[in-house]
Design an enzyme around this catalytic site. Structure first.
Site, PDB file in Angstrom:
ATOM      1  N   TRP A  80     -22.159  16.210   7.563  1.00  0.00           N
ATOM      2  CA  TRP A  80     -21.050  15.787   6.717  1.00  0.00           C
ATOM      3  C   TRP A  80     -21.006  16.585   5.419  1.00  0.00           C
ATOM      4  O   TRP A  80     -22.026  16.845   4.796  1.00  0.00           O
ATOM      5  CB  TRP A  80     -21.157  14.294   6.377  1.00  0.00           C
ATOM      6  CG  TRP A  80     -20.949  13.393   7.547  1.00  0.00           C
ATOM      7  CD1 TRP A  80     -21.887  12.666   8.211  1.00  0.00           C
ATOM      8  CD2 TRP A  80     -19.707  13.119   8.199  1.00  0.00           C
ATOM      9  NE1 TRP A  80     -21.320  11.958   9.233  1.00  0.00           N
ATOM     10  CE2 TRP A  80     -19.966  12.205   9.256  1.00  0.00           C
ATOM     11  CE3 TRP A  80     -18.384  13.549   8.002  1.00  0.00           C
ATOM     12  CZ2 TRP A  80     -18.979  11.723  10.092  1.00  0.00           C
ATOM     13  CZ3 TRP A  80     -17.399  13.055   8.841  1.00  0.00           C
ATOM     14  CH2 TRP A  80     -17.693  12.169   9.872  1.00  0.00           C
ATOM     15  N   GLU A 129      -5.673  -3.786  -1.819  1.00  0.00           N
ATOM     16  CA  GLU A 129      -6.128  -4.955  -1.074  1.00  0.00           C
ATOM     17  C   GLU A 129      -7.211  -5.758  -1.782  1.00  0.00           C
ATOM     18  O   GLU A 129      -7.490  -6.901  -1.399  1.00  0.00           O
ATOM     19  CB  GLU A 129      -6.672  -4.531   0.303  1.00  0.00           C
ATOM     20  CG  GLU A 129      -5.633  -3.973   1.245  1.00  0.00           C
ATOM     21  CD  GLU A 129      -5.467  -2.463   1.168  1.00  0.00           C
ATOM     22  OE1 GLU A 129      -5.050  -1.854   2.165  1.00  0.00           O
ATOM     23  OE2 GLU A 129      -5.741  -1.893   0.086  1.00  0.00           O
ATOM     24  N   THR A 160       0.842  -1.192   0.000  1.00  0.00           N
ATOM     25  CA  THR A 160       0.000   0.000   0.000  1.00  0.00           C
ATOM     26  C   THR A 160       0.876   1.239   0.000  1.00  0.00           C
ATOM     27  O   THR A 160       2.079   1.157   0.225  1.00  0.00           O
ATOM     28  CB  THR A 160      -0.920   0.013   1.224  1.00  0.00           C
ATOM     29  OG1 THR A 160      -0.111   0.094   2.415  1.00  0.00           O
ATOM     30  CG2 THR A 160      -1.763  -1.253   1.289  1.00  0.00           C
ATOM     31  N   LYS A 164     -16.700  17.134   8.789  1.00  0.00           N
ATOM     32  CA  LYS A 164     -17.897  17.270   9.603  1.00  0.00           C
ATOM     33  C   LYS A 164     -17.982  18.701  10.114  1.00  0.00           C
ATOM     34  O   LYS A 164     -17.169  19.141  10.930  1.00  0.00           O
ATOM     35  CB  LYS A 164     -17.886  16.288  10.776  1.00  0.00           C
ATOM     36  CG  LYS A 164     -19.278  16.069  11.373  1.00  0.00           C
ATOM     37  CD  LYS A 164     -19.334  14.849  12.260  1.00  0.00           C
ATOM     38  CE  LYS A 164     -20.767  14.488  12.607  1.00  0.00           C
ATOM     39  NZ  LYS A 164     -20.850  13.266  13.441  1.00  0.00           N
TER      40      LYS A 164
END
Length: 545
Positions: free
Chosen positions: A453, A342, A193, A448
């Site tokens: 949101w 992944e 990653t 937020k």
């Protein structure tokens, strides 16, 4: 009567392992004549070399035999540090075909992270482009497992002690090594990653997962690649196995174009024209740059010939609607999907049936797409409870399936990413009743403000709809009153005032979403996989120069 357990009535089908050897044998028997075009890393501006999959397999089997002579055994890790070239494709097929594990090291990583991944992978042999030799020489003292460095395209007189030339290695072989049948659950490849938090984490792909991914992506409603296509793979082969294109093309018999290190828009335009490319995949930045070149040269003496190009697949980050519409005006379908190291790329894809030029069609195109075959996804609340698949209820997205990592390599770090048999993606979004996924943000990037949101992805897309905005990245800035407020970093073509950007957003997003802080910058930093480096942007807000 008690029903029989499934295991007590075994099927009567042949038990054949789904491994890389199975794919390579198909390439040899069926698609040996499909073509491979490659630009050289040593001469990135020169003409493409042309060969066939059959010739690539001949050389890969000789390379496999040579690696065996160097002591590489099944399960050993062989590293590559290379661009998208014919040689890198040969390394793919040789290492995995002999039952060893290919670690595609990422040259865009910082030196410490590059050394960490090579050491953590326990690479015993490393095959490198000449341009990366000095980096490896400077790291050799930190790589105790590394026994041999093989240099692509280097002459004998240029080699240092402990190095051997790639072509010399192959030339020494008299008997090639045919692909080896291994257990389908054996490790085949290793990617790391991007390591945005802590050290990169190793994702160890099995043979079975790679074969199943290739089969899934070859479907008409996913990558839609067939034998009739010429595929330009701009995504690096060191990133998420190059989206699996070496295996999808090998499986279907599509011709393959490998661009080398030069991804400048002029070079991409030349490759599309020269090889009559029909399908191309890469991150949105590449396609933004190419579009500018197409428009700049449209009225000149050397317009870009993109008439062969039918499909562009964008991934890595959300594709702005304005970019997709611009390519649609050229008669090119620009579709996007979603994936991760992944889970492989293409875990969701926008399907052709949903791409009508209507409001519903464009809503579908701007989503992450529909869940691809052999994957399952769900959205969960903070307590882990599964949420309704109504297309409106927002939660963290989780995924599972035979092409999804179940753990990271040799590390307890990241164990919290796995929840009740599912992988926590870190993305926030919705899923509807028909399996369409809309990603509203990364969990760590969602803003937020006043308890509500704000989607940084939607704000970025709205900003990039402005004709003079080239790139935009939005992050949360701490705010005493609201908790967080959005701050926008914007790259423009020409002079654009911040008031003009505010006016542009009015009516496109909720009024309270409009950033208080606009930063007009020359460029936006990116991480090793080409995504906006929002960690660096947040640091810039905290520590202004």
């Amino acid at each position: 009567m008690k029903p029989l357990e499934p295991a007590s009535v075994p099927g009567l089908m042949m038990d054949v392992d789904l491994n890389i050897a199975l794919l390579l044998r198909r390439m040899r028997a069926i698609h040996h004549g499909s073509r491979v075009f490659s630009r050289s890393a040593s001469r990135p501006g020169g003409p493409s070399r042309q060969t066939t999959f059959g010739a690539v397999l001949d050389r890969s089997e000789r390379l496999a035999a040579a690696l065996a002579r160097l002591g590489v055994q099944p399960g050993d890790r062989v590293g590559s540090l290379a661009w998208n070239t014919q040689e890198h494709l040969e390394i793919y097929y040789a290492v995995m075909g002999m039952g060893a594990v290919l670690h595609t090291a990422n040259p865009r990583l910082h030196e410490d992270q590059l050394a960490y991944t090579i050491d953590h992978a326990r690479d015993t042999v490393l095959i490198v482009e000449p341009g990366f030799r000095s980096r490896i020489e400077g790291l050799r003292h930190r790589l105790p497992h590394l026994r041999q460095v093989v240099v692509i395209g280097a002459a004998d007189q240029d080699l240092a002690p402990g190095e051997i030339g790639f072509e010399d290695l192959i030339a020494q072989v008299r008997e090639p090594m045919a692909p080896v049948d291994v257990d389908e659950r054996a490790a085949a490849a290793l990617c790391y990653t991007s390591g945005t938090t802590g050290n990169p984490k190793g994702v160890l792909y099995s043979h079975r997962s790679i074969v199943l991914h290739a089969l899934s992506m070859a479907g008409h409603d996913v990558f839609r690649i067939s034998e009739r296509d010429t595929v330009l793979g701009l995504v690096p082969l060191f990133h998420a196995l190059g989206w699996g294109l070496p295996f999808v093309c090998g499986l279907t018999g599509a011709d393959m174009v490998l661009p080398g290190p030069n991804l400048a828009p002029e070079a991409v335009a030349e490759l599309i024209s020269e090889h009559r490319v029909t399908w191309a995949g890469g991150v949105p930045t590449v396609w933004m740059d190419l579009l500018r070149v197409i428009h700049e040269r449209a009225s000149g003496s050397s317009p870009v010939d993109s008439s062969s190009l039918q499909t562009i697949v964008g991934g890595g980050t959300a594709v702005p609607e304005a970019l997709m519409r611009a390519y649609a005006a050229l008669g090119i379908d620009f579709v996007q999907g979603w994936g991760m190291t992944e889970v492989f790329p293409g875990a969701t894809m926008v399907t052709p049936s949903a791409m009508a030029d209507t409001d519903d069609g464009w809503r579908a195109r701007t989503s992450a797409g529909r869940i691809s075959p052999l994957y399952e996804m769900r959205a969960v609340a903070a307590d882990g409870a599964e949420l309704f698949r109504d297309g409106n209820t927002v939660g963290e997205l989780e995924i599972r399936g035979p092409m999804v990592a179940g753990a990271y390599l040799d590390s307890d770090v990241g164990a919290d990413r796995f929840h009740d048999g599912w992988l926590r993606t870190g993305d926030v979004g919705t899923i509807d009743a028909n399996g369409w996924v809309r990603i509203t943000d990364r969990l760590k990037d969602a803003i937020k403000s006043g308890g509500e949101w704000i989607s940084s992805l939607d704000l970025e897309s709205a900003l990039m709809a402005h004709p003079s905005v080239r790139e935009a990245a939005v992050v949360g800035r701490p705010d005493e009153r609201w908790g967080e407020r959005p701050a926008a970093f914007v790259v423009t073509d020409g002079t654009v005032e911040t008031d003009e950007l505010r006016d542009h957003l009015t009516g496109r997003v909720a009024k309270w979403w409009i950033p208080d802080d606009f930063r007009l910058v020359e460029s936006i930093p990116r991480n090793s996989t080409g995504k906006f480096d929002k960690k660096t942007l947040r640091e810039a807000l905290e520590n202004p120069a």
